[in-house]
Write a protein that holds these residues in place. Structure first.
Motif: not given
Length: 305
Positions: A146-159
């Motif tokens: 669950l923590v990993s899924i949240v991390g993937i959803l919130y992952w920063q792509r770009g600036r």
């Protein structure tokens, strides 16, 4: 900027970094296995028990490290720069270690990556602790997912580093297979949590250290005054018959204790401490149970005559 623009899903970046961390730790733990074996050889002990090495170091220890890795990934995903991520990770570890103590909560269901205590024996290996270990491993792996899924959803792509923009991206990513996967993991995690709580806090008594200290204080305050001055018989002879059943990790105990009144006054009360954690049956001729303080493991019988 070029890397973030490449046509690959976000979960590949997250998983790649997490697996790299796991590989580094696994290599270090493997060096520990080799060092242990070489030490045994140097000391002339050749019973290596590689399965035990692998279970302890590359199993349970690597699992504990994996939980820290997931926590570290979460900290760096939330933080706008790596230095703040370092600080946030340390803060999360310290909070998970000491916050529950301050709140007087000692359940392993809240201490991330915590496993129940166990003892390894050449007689029965990890049994009967294996079911508990497996249940908690499954519980924390689902939570880590669950923590990993949240991390993937919130992952920063770009600036973009603003929270509002990243939350919009979060909501946009939560669809399709990722949504189904996250909901499935939530349901499975809740089911495992209910099962563990039923076994650890419903079927078995759950007392914190503070509650145990309160019981000890009650024992002294409530029993010392009225019962300490009582004259009690002395044990003069003990005969026990004990049947051990290792396959069930149980025993049956039958015994006779001979009690003799060594004082010069008659005794009308008998105070007993039933053994905690055992099913105890007390049959007392010409005696009636007058007081039963089960939470303090204390019974008082009235003798006639």
């Amino acid at each position: 900027d070029v890397f973030d623009a490449l046509p690959h899903p976000t979960w590949i970046m997250y998983t790649g970094k997490l697996l790299t961390l796991m590989l580094i730790v696994a290599v270090i733990l493997s060096i520990g296995v080799v060092s242990g074996v070489l030490t045994q050889v140097a000391m002339g002990y050749y019973r290596f028990q590689m399965s035990l090495y692998l279970t302890e170091l590359l199993g349970l220890d690597l699992f504990r490290m994996f939980c820290l890795m997931v926590l570290a990934m979460a900290a760096h995903v939330m933080a706008p720069n790596k230095y703040l991520g370092y600080f946030l990770f340390v803060l999360m570890v310290v909070a998970d270690t000491f916050l529950w103590i301050l709140l007087d909560v000692e359940s392993r269901l809240v201490n991330f990556g915590s496993l129940p205590d166990y003892t390894y024996s050449d007689l029965y290996q990890f049994a009967p602790f294996t079911p508990g270990l497996r249940a908690f491993v499954a519980y924390w792996l689902l939570f880590a997912a669950l923590v990993s899924i949240v991390g993937i959803l919130y992952w920063q792509r770009g600036r973009e580093t603003h929270v509002a923009a990243r939350l919009d991206e979060f909501r946009g990513r939560w669809r399709g297979a990722l949504r189904i996967t996250s909901l499935t993991v939530v349901v499975a995690w809740v089911i495992v949590a209910i099962w563990i709580r039923h076994n650890t806090q419903v079927l078995n008594q759950y007392l914190t250290v503070t509650q145990q200290e309160d019981l000890a204080e009650r024992y002294e305050k409530e029993l010392k005054g009225p019962y300490e001055p009582l004259s009690q018989p002395r044990v003069t002879e003990v005969k026990y018959e004990i049947d051990l059943m290792p396959e069930r990790r149980s025993m049956e105990l039958r015994g006779t204790q001979t009690l003799v009144n060594r004082d010069t006054v008659p005794q009308s009360e008998l105070c007993l401490n039933p053994a905690e954690g055992y099913e105890t049956t007390i049959q007392l001729e010409r005696g009636q149970l007058r007081e039963d303080l089960s939470d303090l493991n204390y019974q008082v019988y009235q003798l006639e005559p």
